[in-house]
Design a protein around this motif. Structure first.
Motif, mmCIF file in Angstrom:
data_model
loop_
_atom_site.group_PDB
_atom_site.id
_atom_site.type_symbol
_atom_site.label_atom_id
_atom_site.label_comp_id
_atom_site.label_asym_id
_atom_site.label_seq_id
_atom_site.Cartn_x
_atom_site.Cartn_y
_atom_site.Cartn_z
ATOM 1 N N ASP A 323 0.818 -1.209 0.000
ATOM 2 C CA ASP A 323 0.000 0.000 0.000
ATOM 3 C C ASP A 323 0.852 1.259 0.000
ATOM 4 O OD1 ASP A 323 -2.749 1.104 0.131
ATOM 5 O OD2 ASP A 323 -1.964 2.007 1.977
ATOM 6 N N ARG A 324 2.010 1.200 0.653
ATOM 7 C CA ARG A 324 2.915 2.350 0.602
ATOM 8 C C ARG A 324 3.363 2.617 -0.830
ATOM 9 N NH1 ARG A 324 7.183 0.585 3.479
ATOM 10 N NH2 ARG A 324 8.518 0.305 1.651
ATOM 11 N N ILE A 325 3.687 1.542 -1.551
ATOM 12 C CA ILE A 325 4.074 1.690 -2.958
ATOM 13 C C ILE A 325 2.896 2.240 -3.769
ATOM 14 C CG2 ILE A 325 4.718 0.412 -5.031
ATOM 15 C CD1 ILE A 325 6.284 -1.497 -3.196
ATOM 16 N N ARG A 326 1.694 1.700 -3.510
ATOM 17 C CA ARG A 326 0.509 2.163 -4.242
ATOM 18 C C ARG A 326 0.269 3.653 -4.022
ATOM 19 N NH1 ARG A 326 -4.092 4.085 -3.414
ATOM 20 N NH2 ARG A 326 -3.772 3.995 -1.155
ATOM 21 N N ARG A 327 0.401 4.095 -2.766
ATOM 22 C CA ARG A 327 0.159 5.511 -2.475
ATOM 23 C C ARG A 327 1.233 6.396 -3.098
ATOM 24 N NH1 ARG A 327 0.982 6.116 2.627
ATOM 25 N NH2 ARG A 327 1.009 3.992 3.440
ATOM 26 N N ARG A 328 2.476 5.921 -3.065
ATOM 27 C CA ARG A 328 3.567 6.704 -3.664
ATOM 28 C C ARG A 328 3.324 6.892 -5.164
ATOM 29 N NH1 ARG A 328 9.263 7.194 -3.272
ATOM 30 N NH2 ARG A 328 9.855 8.668 -4.915
ATOM 31 N N ILE A 329 2.891 5.843 -5.849
ATOM 32 C CA ILE A 329 2.618 5.956 -7.282
ATOM 33 C C ILE A 329 1.390 6.834 -7.538
ATOM 34 C CG2 ILE A 329 1.933 4.627 -9.336
ATOM 35 C CD1 ILE A 329 3.704 2.354 -8.289
ATOM 36 N N ASP A 330 0.395 6.724 -6.667
ATOM 37 C CA ASP A 330 -0.807 7.545 -6.816
ATOM 38 C C ASP A 330 -0.493 9.028 -6.670
ATOM 39 O OD1 ASP A 330 -3.614 7.838 -7.179
ATOM 40 O OD2 ASP A 330 -3.852 8.167 -5.021
ATOM 41 N N GLU A 331 0.563 9.344 -5.904
ATOM 42 C CA GLU A 331 0.958 10.743 -5.701
ATOM 43 C C GLU A 331 1.877 11.255 -6.806
ATOM 44 O OE1 GLU A 331 2.775 10.461 -1.909
ATOM 45 O OE2 GLU A 331 0.881 10.217 -0.817
ATOM 46 N N MET A 332 2.311 10.364 -7.692
ATOM 47 C CA MET A 332 3.199 10.779 -8.779
ATOM 48 C C MET A 332 2.514 11.770 -9.711
ATOM 49 S SD MET A 332 5.004 7.245 -10.050
ATOM 50 C CE MET A 332 5.339 8.035 -11.632
ATOM 51 N N ARG A 333 3.264 12.710 -10.205
ATOM 52 C CA ARG A 333 2.799 13.630 -11.236
ATOM 53 C C ARG A 333 3.863 13.688 -12.333
ATOM 54 N NH1 ARG A 333 -0.756 12.594 -8.510
ATOM 55 N NH2 ARG A 333 -2.281 13.936 -7.473
ATOM 56 N N PRO A 334 4.039 12.588 -13.065
ATOM 57 C CA PRO A 334 5.106 12.540 -14.069
ATOM 58 C C PRO A 334 4.843 13.493 -15.232
ATOM 59 C CG PRO A 334 3.689 10.627 -14.284
ATOM 60 C CD PRO A 334 3.236 11.352 -13.043
ATOM 61 N N GLU A 335 5.897 14.102 -15.703
ATOM 62 C CA GLU A 335 5.808 14.970 -16.885
ATOM 63 C C GLU A 335 6.295 14.167 -18.083
ATOM 64 O OE1 GLU A 335 8.402 18.615 -18.385
ATOM 65 O OE2 GLU A 335 7.037 19.234 -16.780
ATOM 66 N N VAL A 336 5.451 14.022 -19.082
ATOM 67 C CA VAL A 336 5.784 13.230 -20.259
ATOM 68 C C VAL A 336 5.720 14.103 -21.499
ATOM 69 C CG1 VAL A 336 4.909 11.128 -19.184
ATOM 70 C CG2 VAL A 336 3.389 12.488 -20.643
ATOM 71 N N SER A 337 6.286 13.603 -22.575
ATOM 72 C CA SER A 337 6.302 14.335 -23.837
ATOM 73 C C SER A 337 5.068 13.963 -24.655
ATOM 74 C CB SER A 337 7.578 14.003 -24.616
ATOM 75 O OG SER A 337 8.721 14.305 -23.857
ATOM 76 N N GLY A 338 4.165 14.908 -24.832
ATOM 77 C CA GLY A 338 2.976 14.681 -25.636
ATOM 78 C C GLY A 338 3.126 15.257 -27.025
ATOM 79 N N PRO A 339 2.173 15.026 -27.907
ATOM 80 C CA PRO A 339 2.237 15.542 -29.284
ATOM 81 C C PRO A 339 2.327 17.060 -29.341
ATOM 82 C CG PRO A 339 0.534 13.860 -29.079
ATOM 83 C CD PRO A 339 0.986 14.176 -27.690
ATOM 84 N N ARG A 340 1.752 17.739 -28.341
ATOM 85 C CA ARG A 340 1.752 19.207 -28.324
ATOM 86 C C ARG A 340 2.682 19.776 -27.265
ATOM 87 N NH1 ARG A 340 -4.765 20.505 -28.988
ATOM 88 N NH2 ARG A 340 -5.052 19.353 -30.964
#
Length: 417
Positions: A323-340
């Motif tokens: 659950d600690r891993i699940r919560r850590r991933i749920d809090e992620m805000r990754p920045e990715v490269s989109g088409p725009r």
């Protein structure tokens, strides 16, 4: 005799013996490159990331035997030849060659400065000299490592410090190479510069051994995340399970699957999806211990084997870890490269299935089967949840599972979390 002042050599410092040492070490370094040329080119093809080229044997010996500027000449001769014969044909960018050479030059000057602390003491026959040589090894390795790690972090902000530093065996190899350089310097001092050639046969053999190790790492590593691939994970997990069975200990298997990952690929492209996978891999490495076994199981699935420490019962704590891993991933805000352009994702989550040995199974296949059933139950219950595999088979809840310590209900942690 005059000494180095402001980086310049006074004429008495340029002796025939020192020039012969420069020539001997440089020639040995060049012959080393030629003897290991095919190996070095293969290493570059297998892995383009920075790695040890074992030339520290010659450059560190130069740092102990020569003034800083003359030692720099050895570095420039050895690395110029290395670039022309091995790196340039492999497409190694010139700017990286300049940087790598500069880090070695700075490391050589640091080691040479430390070596001068011995004063009139013999570096190779007195306890004081031995201590100074050891300090010179630390200085050389520290300067080189810090500069390389800083460059990796600046050019790749997503790279963790742990991954930038590299594996422990790589650091051990660097220290062993520097130790060989110290032994070589002692041999040159006692017998003459021509004895540097005797270091070539063992060094070429070591070079080939490093290539085998590099192939092993490449074959066991998932290219996108840097985690173990499925085959390598299974081998290490089986080994950990045998050890737990022998010690009558517990282990836990966590099976994780990204929720709605297909939408990320469909909306932003597969490159964006790969960036998310890389970030997930970094989170998993950060959230588990070194003795735990982490891998990418395939697609958007990850798998973790938690090894129990002395006195720990994973039957009661594995859910909390999951659950600690699940919560850590749920809090992620990754920045990715989109088409725009860059896009920040705020809806990345995972569902997790947990199985423990021996409660849920006594072999790895059974544990994976139970964890997979629990993962399916977590998906069916609404995703972004943790479920324990034992309850997935008992059918004690409305959806066929029941939260246990560290599990979640409606996405919120409950007992034990």
């Amino acid at each position: 005799m005059l000494v180095v002042v402001d980086g310049a050599l006074s004429p008495p410092d340029v002796t025939a013996a020192r020039l012969w040492t420069v020539a001997g070490l440089s020639l040995a370094g060049i012959l080393h490159t030629e003897a290991a040329l095919s190996v070095e080119r293969l290493r570059r093809r297998v892995d383009e990331t920075p790695h040890l080229d074992l030339s520290s044997v010659w450059t560190f010996a130069a740092a102990l035997l020569l003034p800083g500027c003359m030692a720099t000449a050895v570095v420039l001769l050895v690395y110029s030849h290395l670039y022309l014969r091995a790196w340039r044909p492999s497409g190694f960018p010139p700017y990286r060659v300049v940087f790598s050479t500069a880090t070695v030059v700075l490391a050589v000057h640091a080691a040479a400065a430390v070596a001068r602390l011995a004063g009139d003491a013999d570096l190779f026959r007195t306890p004081v000299g031995l201590a100074v040589v050891a300090l010179a090894v630390v200085a050389y390795a520290s300067v080189n490592l810090l500069l390389v790690v800083a460059a990796i972090r600046m050019t790749g902000p997503r790279t963790t410090w742990r991954r930038a530093v590299g594996h422990g065996d790589e650091l051990q190899l660097e220290l062993a190479t520097l130790a060989m350089g110290a032994v070589l310097a002692a041999a040159v001092t006692v017998f003459g510069a021509e004895y540097a050639l005797l270091a070539l046969p063992p060094l070429v053999v070591l070079h080939r051994t490093v290539l085998v190790r590099q192939f092993e790492v490449a074959a066991s590593t998932d290219a996108k995340t840097g985690l173990l691939n499925a085959v390598a994970w299974r081998l290490q997990a089986e080994r950990a399970l045998r050890a737990a069975r022998h010690a009558e200990a517990t282990v836990a298997v966590l099976l994780l699957d990204l929720d709605h990952f297909k939408l990320v690929n469909d909306r932003y492209g597969h490159l964006a999806g790969d960036e998310v996978l890389t970030d997930i891999g970094a989170v998993l490495r950060a959230e588990v211990r070194d003795e735990d076994v982490v891998g990418r199981y395939g697609g958007e699935e990850f798998v973790v084997l938690l090894a129990s420490t002395e006195g720990e019962d994973l039957r009661t704590t594995a859910g909390a870890v999951a659950d600690r891993i699940r919560r850590r991933i749920d809090e992620m805000r990754p920045e990715v490269s989109g088409p725009r352009g860059p896009v920040v994702l705020d809806d990345v989550s995972v569902s997790v299935g947990v199985a423990t040995f021996p409660a849920d199974g006594t072999d790895l296949d059974r544990l994976l089967e139970v964890a997979d059933a629990a993962l399916y139950a977590a998906k069916a219950a609404g995703r972004n949840l943790v479920r324990h595999g034992l309850h997935a088979f008992e059918g004690t809840g409305d959806d066929g599972v029941e939260p246990v310590d560290g599990a979640v209900s409606d996405g919120q942690p409950v007992r034990g979390s």
